[in-house]
Design an enzyme around this catalytic site. Structure first.
Site, short mmCIF file in Angstrom:
data_model
loop_
_atom_site.label_atom_id
_atom_site.label_comp_id
_atom_site.label_asym_id
_atom_site.label_seq_id
_atom_site.Cartn_x
_atom_site.Cartn_y
_atom_site.Cartn_z
N ASP A 51 0.88 -1.05 -0.13
CA ASP A 51 -0.01 0.10 0.15
C ASP A 51 0.96 1.27 -0.10
O ASP A 51 2.28 1.15 0.30
CB ASP A 51 -0.86 -0.10 1.20
CG ASP A 51 -1.44 1.17 1.63
OD1 ASP A 51 -2.09 1.94 0.77
OD2 ASP A 51 -1.33 1.70 2.77
N ASP A 62 -0.11 5.13 1.27
CA ASP A 62 -0.36 5.98 2.33
C ASP A 62 -0.33 5.40 3.60
O ASP A 62 -1.21 4.30 3.56
CB ASP A 62 -1.44 6.88 2.29
CG ASP A 62 -1.54 8.09 0.97
OD1 ASP A 62 -0.78 8.95 1.32
OD2 ASP A 62 -2.13 7.53 -0.05
N ASP A 75 -1.70 -0.64 5.85
CA ASP A 75 -2.07 0.01 7.16
C ASP A 75 -3.39 0.43 7.36
O ASP A 75 -3.89 0.91 8.43
CB ASP A 75 -1.25 1.55 7.27
CG ASP A 75 -2.10 2.53 6.50
OD1 ASP A 75 -2.29 2.27 5.20
OD2 ASP A 75 -2.46 3.55 7.03
O1 LIG Z 1 -4.31 3.05 -0.51
P1 LIG Z 1 -3.78 4.21 0.27
O2 LIG Z 1 -2.48 4.39 -0.50
O3 LIG Z 1 -3.43 3.96 1.74
O4 LIG Z 1 -4.65 5.55 0.07
C1 LIG Z 1 -5.56 5.64 0.91
C2 LIG Z 1 -5.90 7.18 0.82
O5 LIG Z 1 -4.75 7.91 1.22
C3 LIG Z 1 -4.90 9.34 1.34
O6 LIG Z 1 -5.36 9.60 2.68
C4 LIG Z 1 -4.71 8.94 3.68
O7 LIG Z 1 -3.39 9.94 3.66
C5 LIG Z 1 -3.38 11.15 3.89
C6 LIG Z 1 -1.92 11.54 3.63
O8 LIG Z 1 -1.15 10.92 4.46
C7 LIG Z 1 -3.87 11.71 5.18
O9 LIG Z 1 -4.06 12.98 5.26
C8 LIG Z 1 -5.61 11.00 5.20
O10 LIG Z 1 -6.20 11.39 6.41
C9 LIG Z 1 -5.25 9.52 4.83
O11 LIG Z 1 -6.85 9.00 4.87
C10 LIG Z 1 -5.51 9.77 0.35
O12 LIG Z 1 -5.63 11.27 0.28
C11 LIG Z 1 -6.77 9.13 -0.41
O13 LIG Z 1 -7.32 9.77 -1.48
C12 LIG Z 1 -6.56 7.60 -0.51
O14 LIG Z 1 -7.71 6.93 -0.75
#
Ligand SMILES: O=P(O)(O)OC[C@H]1O[C@H](O[C@H]2O[C@H](CO)[C@@H](O)[C@H](O)[C@H]2O)[C@H](O)[C@@H](O)[C@@H]1O
Length: 283
Positions: free
Chosen positions: A30, A32, A216
């Site tokens: 993954d 983020d 995560d």
């Molecule tokens: O599948 P992932 O790579 O984990 O992406 C999931 C979402 O990630 C992002 O949001 C998350 O990370 C942000 C930056 O660290 C944080 O601000 C936010 O609170 C988290 O939910 C992204 O913005 C989403 O579009 C993704 O779907």
């Protein structure tokens, strides 16, 4: 650092298979929270400083490395710094929970047409959030084929998220979409694809002999489910939870930690694991 020992028999078997036959092993991660530390503004998220080096050290030693993310793949590639990296010539990014794909080999994104419900829901959302009294600081991330509603920047992100769940679920349904929950975010996106489907299809495509998956967040549970099902069918797999507290002291997703074979200390721990694997495989 050596490779940490998985806490479950299945995890030990998955790791052993990866090390015994690395040329058939797929390492899928993954973005983020796993390769990139969680930060308040998604636009500012960047891969951990050691991530690209660790990935490019490991990729030539295994069957393939893939990033499986809710992000649009082009965004993950930019924020990750994944393009044009020696060692990552065959990297694949399965973005939008698998609905779009970027291949390093071509540098191109494969993307089907945008679901019409995303366009209508996006148009309705600003007024809708006003009407339901969304917390100040709630904001929209336009992801092209999906729209995400974030609460991390509100005064009480959990309460702000709770207020949104029911109404956004109904809005999503009205537009033929599904509601994807994440860390302080609810995303309205088309149905029919998730990280589990995307990962299973990819493993089948490349003829994987084993898999390591690291995640995560709630969206990673589908990928965990896919690995658990494939393990039952005989494909060894190692499930890793990127589990540290983030900048805001937010805890690990409990279910992911419970189902993982190994919990590591956030993106830094994931990078250390990738480096340790590359080290052992280079001997
Ligand atoms: O599948 P992932 O790579 O984990 O992406 C999931 C979402 O990630 C992002 O949001 C998350 O990370 C942000 C930056 O660290 C944080 O601000 C936010 O609170 C988290 O939910 C992204 O913005 C989403 O579009 C993704 O779907």
């Amino acid at each position: 650092m050596g490779i940490p020992t998985p806490t479950t028999p299945q995890g030990k078997e998955g790791l052993a298979a990866l090390l015994a036959e690395p040329g058939r092993a797929v390492v899928a991660l993954d973005f983020d929270g796993t390769l990139s530390p969680i930060v308040p503004d998604p636009d500012q998220a960047r891969a951990h400083p050691g991530a690209v080096r660790a990935l490019s050290g490991l990729a030539p030693r295994v069957r393939s490395v893939a990033v499986v993310t809710g992000r649009p793949p082009g965004v993950a590639v930019r924020h990750g710094g994944f393009a044009g990296v020696p060692g990552l010539e065959h990297l694949v990014v399965l973005g939008h929970y698998g609905a779009e794909r970027w291949d390093a080999v071509t540098g191109e994104v494969h993307a089907p047409a945008v679901h019409p419900g995303v366009l209508t829901a996006r148009a309705e959302l600003p007024g809708f959030l006003d009407r339901i009294g969304a917390w100040q600081g709630t904001w929209l991330e336009d992801k092209g084929r999906a729209v995400a509603v974030h609460t991390r920047r509100t005064e009480d992100p959990d309460a702000a998220l709770d207020l949104l769940k029911g109404p956004l679920g109904e809005l999503a349904e009205r537009h033929g979409l599904v509601l994807e929950p994440g860390r302080m975010v609810l995303e309205l996106r088309p149905p029919g694809m998730d990280k589990g489907v995307a990962l299973a299809e990819y493993l089948n495509e490349v003829g994987a002999g084993s898999v390591l998956y690291a995640g995560d967040d709630l969206g990673d549970l589908a990928a965990f489910g896919a690995v658990e099902r494939l393990r039952a069918e005989g494909l060894p797999g190692l499930l890793v939870c990127s589990g540290a507290l983030d900048e805001g002291g937010e805890p690990t997703v409990a279910e992911l930690a419970r189902r993982a074979d190994l919990v590591v200390d956030g993106p830094g721990g994931v990078v250390a694991l990738l480096e340790a694997l590359a080290d052992v495989l280079s001997i």
